[in-house]
Design a protein around this motif. Structure first.
Motif, PDB file in Angstrom:
ATOM      1  N   THR A   1      -2.600   5.999  -1.516  1.00  0.00           N
ATOM      2  CA  THR A   1      -3.790   5.196  -1.201  1.00  0.00           C
ATOM      3  C   THR A   1      -4.228   5.416   0.238  1.00  0.00           C
ATOM      4  O   THR A   1      -5.429   5.549   0.530  1.00  0.00           O
ATOM      5  CB  THR A   1      -3.497   3.703  -1.438  1.00  0.00           C
ATOM      6  OG1 THR A   1      -3.052   3.512  -2.773  1.00  0.00           O
ATOM      7  CG2 THR A   1      -4.740   2.870  -1.191  1.00  0.00           C
ATOM      8  N   VAL A   2      -3.244   5.478   1.144  1.00  0.00           N
ATOM      9  CA  VAL A   2      -3.558   5.696   2.562  1.00  0.00           C
ATOM     10  C   VAL A   2      -4.204   7.062   2.763  1.00  0.00           C
ATOM     11  O   VAL A   2      -5.169   7.213   3.508  1.00  0.00           O
ATOM     12  CB  VAL A   2      -2.289   5.556   3.424  1.00  0.00           C
ATOM     13  CG1 VAL A   2      -2.591   5.897   4.887  1.00  0.00           C
ATOM     14  CG2 VAL A   2      -1.744   4.136   3.337  1.00  0.00           C
ATOM     15  N   ARG A   3      -3.689   8.075   2.080  1.00  0.00           N
ATOM     16  CA  ARG A   3      -4.261   9.420   2.203  1.00  0.00           C
ATOM     17  C   ARG A   3      -5.705   9.453   1.705  1.00  0.00           C
ATOM     18  O   ARG A   3      -6.565  10.127   2.294  1.00  0.00           O
ATOM     19  CB  ARG A   3      -3.411  10.403   1.411  1.00  0.00           C
ATOM     20  CG  ARG A   3      -2.112  10.797   2.119  1.00  0.00           C
ATOM     21  CD  ARG A   3      -1.253  11.662   1.228  1.00  0.00           C
ATOM     22  NE  ARG A   3      -0.031  12.060   1.911  1.00  0.00           N
ATOM     23  CZ  ARG A   3       1.019  12.605   1.291  1.00  0.00           C
ATOM     24  NH1 ARG A   3       0.987  12.810  -0.022  1.00  0.00           N
ATOM     25  NH2 ARG A   3       2.088  12.946   1.978  1.00  0.00           N
ATOM     26  N   LYS A   4      -5.973   8.747   0.616  1.00  0.00           N
ATOM     27  CA  LYS A   4      -7.341   8.679   0.087  1.00  0.00           C
ATOM     28  C   LYS A   4      -8.279   8.023   1.098  1.00  0.00           C
ATOM     29  O   LYS A   4      -9.415   8.462   1.292  1.00  0.00           O
ATOM     30  CB  LYS A   4      -7.363   7.915  -1.231  1.00  0.00           C
ATOM     31  CG  LYS A   4      -6.816   8.701  -2.423  1.00  0.00           C
ATOM     32  CD  LYS A   4      -6.944   7.889  -3.698  1.00  0.00           C
ATOM     33  CE  LYS A   4      -6.440   8.685  -4.899  1.00  0.00           C
ATOM     34  NZ  LYS A   4      -6.527   7.901  -6.157  1.00  0.00           N
ATOM     35  N   LYS A   5      -7.789   6.963   1.734  1.00  0.00           N
ATOM     36  CA  LYS A   5      -8.617   6.266   2.734  1.00  0.00           C
ATOM     37  C   LYS A   5      -8.889   7.161   3.936  1.00  0.00           C
ATOM     38  O   LYS A   5     -10.000   7.188   4.476  1.00  0.00           O
ATOM     39  CB  LYS A   5      -7.928   4.977   3.172  1.00  0.00           C
ATOM     40  CG  LYS A   5      -7.976   3.866   2.124  1.00  0.00           C
ATOM     41  CD  LYS A   5      -7.527   2.553   2.710  1.00  0.00           C
ATOM     42  CE  LYS A   5      -7.722   1.413   1.695  1.00  0.00           C
ATOM     43  NZ  LYS A   5      -7.347   0.106   2.268  1.00  0.00           N
ATOM     44  N   ILE A   6      -7.871   7.901   4.368  1.00  0.00           N
ATOM     45  CA  ILE A   6      -8.060   8.819   5.503  1.00  0.00           C
ATOM     46  C   ILE A   6      -9.105   9.865   5.164  1.00  0.00           C
ATOM     47  O   ILE A   6      -9.982  10.193   5.982  1.00  0.00           O
ATOM     48  CB  ILE A   6      -6.720   9.485   5.883  1.00  0.00           C
ATOM     49  CG1 ILE A   6      -5.771   8.449   6.494  1.00  0.00           C
ATOM     50  CG2 ILE A   6      -6.946  10.633   6.865  1.00  0.00           C
ATOM     51  CD1 ILE A   6      -4.376   8.977   6.780  1.00  0.00           C
ATOM     52  N   LYS A   7      -9.042  10.394   3.943  1.00  0.00           N
ATOM     53  CA  LYS A   7     -10.007  11.397   3.518  1.00  0.00           C
ATOM     54  C   LYS A   7     -11.415  10.813   3.462  1.00  0.00           C
ATOM     55  O   LYS A   7     -12.388  11.454   3.896  1.00  0.00           O
ATOM     56  CB  LYS A   7      -9.611  11.944   2.149  1.00  0.00           C
ATOM     57  CG  LYS A   7     -10.469  13.112   1.682  1.00  0.00           C
ATOM     58  CD  LYS A   7      -9.978  13.675   0.370  1.00  0.00           C
ATOM     59  CE  LYS A   7     -10.839  14.850  -0.067  1.00  0.00           C
ATOM     60  NZ  LYS A   7     -10.393  15.410  -1.361  1.00  0.00           N
ATOM     61  N   SER A   8     -11.552   9.589   2.940  1.00  0.00           N
ATOM     62  CA  SER A   8     -12.865   8.943   2.845  1.00  0.00           C
ATOM     63  C   SER A   8     -13.472   8.702   4.227  1.00  0.00           C
ATOM     64  O   SER A   8     -14.650   8.987   4.468  1.00  0.00           O
ATOM     65  CB  SER A   8     -12.745   7.617   2.095  1.00  0.00           C
ATOM     66  OG  SER A   8     -12.294   7.812   0.775  1.00  0.00           O
ATOM     67  N   VAL A   9     -12.651   8.169   5.139  1.00  0.00           N
ATOM     68  CA  VAL A   9     -13.136   7.896   6.496  1.00  0.00           C
ATOM     69  C   VAL A   9     -13.481   9.199   7.217  1.00  0.00           C
ATOM     70  O   VAL A   9     -14.459   9.266   7.984  1.00  0.00           O
ATOM     71  CB  VAL A   9     -12.089   7.079   7.289  1.00  0.00           C
ATOM     72  CG1 VAL A   9     -12.551   6.880   8.728  1.00  0.00           C
ATOM     73  CG2 VAL A   9     -11.847   5.733   6.638  1.00  0.00           C
TER      74      VAL A   9
ATOM     75  N   ARG B   1       0.355   5.822   7.544  1.00  0.00           N
ATOM     76  CA  ARG B   1       0.878   6.810   6.600  1.00  0.00           C
ATOM     77  C   ARG B   1       2.242   7.321   7.047  1.00  0.00           C
ATOM     78  O   ARG B   1       3.176   7.428   6.238  1.00  0.00           O
ATOM     79  CB  ARG B   1      -0.102   7.980   6.490  1.00  0.00           C
ATOM     80  CG  ARG B   1       0.333   9.066   5.498  1.00  0.00           C
ATOM     81  CD  ARG B   1      -0.482  10.318   5.697  1.00  0.00           C
ATOM     82  NE  ARG B   1      -0.240  10.898   7.028  1.00  0.00           N
ATOM     83  CZ  ARG B   1      -0.932  11.915   7.524  1.00  0.00           C
ATOM     84  NH1 ARG B   1      -1.918  12.464   6.818  1.00  0.00           N
ATOM     85  NH2 ARG B   1      -0.664  12.377   8.730  1.00  0.00           N
TER      86      ARG B   1
ATOM     87  N   MET C   1       0.855  -1.208   0.000  1.00  0.00           N
ATOM     88  CA  MET C   1       0.000   0.000   0.000  1.00  0.00           C
ATOM     89  C   MET C   1       0.886   1.251   0.000  1.00  0.00           C
ATOM     90  O   MET C   1       1.756   1.387   0.865  1.00  0.00           O
ATOM     91  CB  MET C   1      -0.905  -0.001   1.231  1.00  0.00           C
ATOM     92  CG  MET C   1      -1.918   1.140   1.240  1.00  0.00           C
ATOM     93  SD  MET C   1      -2.978   1.128   2.704  1.00  0.00           S
ATOM     94  CE  MET C   1      -3.939  -0.358   2.439  1.00  0.00           C
TER      95      MET C   1
ATOM     96  N   LEU D   1      -4.771   4.647  10.433  1.00  0.00           N
ATOM     97  CA  LEU D   1      -4.315   4.970   9.078  1.00  0.00           C
ATOM     98  C   LEU D   1      -3.249   6.069   9.098  1.00  0.00           C
ATOM     99  O   LEU D   1      -2.321   6.059   8.279  1.00  0.00           O
ATOM    100  CB  LEU D   1      -5.497   5.402   8.213  1.00  0.00           C
ATOM    101  CG  LEU D   1      -6.455   4.301   7.763  1.00  0.00           C
ATOM    102  CD1 LEU D   1      -7.667   4.908   7.048  1.00  0.00           C
ATOM    103  CD2 LEU D   1      -5.755   3.297   6.849  1.00  0.00           C
TER     104      LEU D   1
END
Length: 286
Positions: free
Chosen positions: A5-13, A261, A1, A257
């Motif tokens: 990708t991790v930043r996108k997940k943090i933003k989504s959550v 990151r 990962m 996350l």
């Protein structure tokens, strides 16, 4: 990962957390309003039931068809109050589990308030004689009562039972089945308060027997209204708690996350430093 990708997940959550937090606040406000309505309406129902009990204490048995059933039928009519929306924790689950365990769908009929109960009973093959899921429950109280009363007085059902989630406090509610018809008056209510008006003898004109049916109908209708308000308060409190748990879980996911990151970023920096040192040593050796 990778770090992107991790930043996108943090933003989504984080976006999900904002939504659940907003829903928690909205549910808290709605719960307080419904709770206030429930507290304001309860004294009237209790006082009315005490007065009816005192007024009918001297009457002979069978003075009203609303008090004693004459039906030979073994079927009951259930008024089921659920929610039409989800995301409210175990609110609907507890109610539907009670329905599935305690009630025979083949031997009873149903009047439904709420899409969740309607969907469940249809799947289980139950007979729904009236569905008020698509209207505001408080606006349909008179129609619900009239439908249930007509079916009961026609002798089609032995009892009319109200099934709903009773609000106790913010963190607790209880699935409750209450017999509406035949009406059962509790003697305990008479002794709960030492009201001089209740304890005195009533002078009723023209007579208790002639007016009791109208008063009982009012009491039963108020019980339906109280159950709807109670169910609404329990639904909003359950949704508030569920959304608070979801918000807390989102915070934990964001924290984990963020650690991931930082770890990936640190590894990237470390690898870049190693590459620089390797290149430097290679140049110096040549």
């Amino acid at each position: 990962m990778n770090i992107r990708t991790v930043r996108k997940k943090i933003k989504s959550v984080s976006n999900v957390k904002k939504i659940t937090k907003a829903m928690e606040l909205v549910s808290a406000i709605k719960m307080k309003k419904a709770q206030q309505k429930a507290l304001e309406s309860a004294p009237y129902r209790k006082s009315l039931e005490r007065i009816i009990y005192k007024a009918t204490a001297g009457l002979e048995k069978g003075f009203s068809p609303l008090i004693e059933t004459t039906s030979q039928s073994n079927k009951n009519l259930y008024l089921v109050i659920s929610s039409s929306k989800g995301l409210c924790g175990s609110f609907n689950f507890n109610l539907l589990r009670y329905l599935g365990k305690e009630i025979s769908f083949k031997d009873n009929d149903f009047i439904i308030i709420g899409k969740k109960a309607s969907s469940f009973i249809n799947k289980m093959g139950g007979a729904i004689i009236a569905d008020f899921s698509h209207v505001e429950p408080e606006n349909a109280i008179s129609a619900i009562f009239t439908e249930a009363l007509e079916k009961y007085l026609s002798g089609q059902y032995r009892q009319v039972v109200l099934l709903y989630n009773r609000f106790i406090n913010t963190l607790k509610f209880e699935t409750t089945a209450t017999c509406l018809l035949p009406a059962k008056l509790s003697e305990k209510l008479v002794n709960q308060e030492t009201d001089t008006v209740v304890e005195s003898e009533y002078l009723i004109e023209p007579s208790a027997k002639e007016i009791i049916d109208a008063v009982l109908k009012n009491l039963i209708e108020e019980k339906i209204r109280g159950a709807i308000i109670d169910s609404e308060a329990a639904e909003h409190s359950s949704r508030m708690v569920a959304m608070k748990n979801a918000t807390d879980n989102a915070e934990n996911v964001i924290y984990n996350l963020t650690l991931l990151r930082n770890k990936i970023r640190q590894e990237k920096i470390t690898y870049e430093l190693l590459d620089m040192l390797t290149a430097k040593e290679s140049v110096e050796s040549n």
